[in-house]
Design an enzyme around this catalytic site. Structure first.
Site, PDB file in Angstrom:
ATOM      1  N   CYS A 136       0.821  -1.211   0.000  1.00 47.96           N
ATOM      2  CA  CYS A 136       0.000   0.000   0.000  1.00 47.96           C
ATOM      3  C   CYS A 136       0.859   1.267   0.000  1.00 47.96           C
ATOM      4  O   CYS A 136       1.615   1.507  -0.926  1.00 47.96           O
ATOM      5  CB  CYS A 136      -0.975  -0.053   1.184  1.00 47.96           C
ATOM      6  SG  CYS A 136      -2.248   1.217   1.171  1.00 47.96           S
ATOM      7  N   ILE A 137       0.804   2.076   1.067  1.00 48.01           N
ATOM      8  CA  ILE A 137       1.573   3.329   1.148  1.00 48.01           C
ATOM      9  C   ILE A 137       2.995   3.092   1.660  1.00 48.01           C
ATOM     10  O   ILE A 137       3.862   3.965   1.544  1.00 48.01           O
ATOM     11  CB  ILE A 137       0.836   4.356   2.056  1.00 48.01           C
ATOM     12  CG1 ILE A 137       1.378   5.790   1.880  1.00 48.01           C
ATOM     13  CG2 ILE A 137       0.890   3.939   3.527  1.00 48.01           C
ATOM     14  CD1 ILE A 137       1.058   6.439   0.578  1.00 48.01           C
TER      15      ILE A 137
END
Length: 220
Positions: A136-137
């Site tokens: 994800c991030i």
């Protein structure tokens, strides 16, 4: 690959670790017969979010380690206990806690800094040629810590985030949720997961499963 260190950043996608990504990461490791140990910083969250309203709860303050322990079922250690020599790889699920508690990426983008202890751990695994997986991030941490090495990573398919990441010197690849990007030179594996808010759980698990397999292959 026998054992992986997993770093969480709280509990809840708006102020800590994304719970689904975290559980699917542990499931993917378990399905691949890889042991894991979970860690988190023993520090306050940047802020606490009301996950119903999507607003900051100014009346509350919480601890990252204690929050992450909810996901870990209490089986968790403080980040300062993480010894790279005990592990074959490192894995970081996503969630805004990565961008708020483990770095300042949520506020400063490409100019952000990485939490000093996280930065040291990332550098230690990289120097030891042990693979690092980021979901994800979390690949933003790799971009911030290793931008001068021009690593190849993905944060999905958002143009604005890609442009921000490339300001660090990193090379951003567009990637579908069900897939991952492998940087064989730096031993980084990244997958988008909930960088696409509308991603299906099935595709996220597929992407994380591929990431774990690629990490395993990089240790051979």
């Amino acid at each position: 690959m026998k054992k992986v260190a997993v770093i969480l950043s709280g509990c809840g996608y708006l102020d800590g670790s994304e719970i689904r990504e975290s559980v699917l990461t542990l499931l993917a490791l378990d399905a691949a017969n890889i042991e894991y140990q979970i860690f988190a910083p023993d520090e306050p969250l940047f802020h606490v979010m009301n996950h119903v309203k999507g607003e900051v709860n100014t009346a509350d303050s919480r601890n990252i380690l204690q929050e992450a322990a909810r996901i870990a079922r209490g089986e968790i250690s403080s980040l300062n206990k993480l010894d790279k020599s005990e592990f074959d790889g490192l894995l970081l699920p996503g969630g805004f806690g990565v961008a708020k508690n483990l770095s300042t990426f949520a506020f400063k983008g490409a100019e952000a800094s990485v939490h000093s202890e996280i930065n040291s751990i990332l550098k230690a695994f990289h120097q030891s040629k042990k693979p690092i997986g980021a979901v994800c991030i979390s690949p933003a941490l790799l971009a911030l810590a290793f931008g001068d090495l021009h690593p190849t990573i993905t944060l999905g398919s958002d143009d604005n985030i890609a442009k921000e990441i490339e300001k660090t010197g990193s090379i951003h690849h567009v990637c579908q949720t069900s897939d991952c990007v492998v940087d064989k030179q730096n031993l980084f594996v990244t997958t988008p997961a909930y960088m696409d808010d509308k991603a299906s759980l099935k595709d996220i698990y597929q992407g994380i499963t591929k990431l774990v397999k690629e990490m395993k292959d990089l240790t051979h």
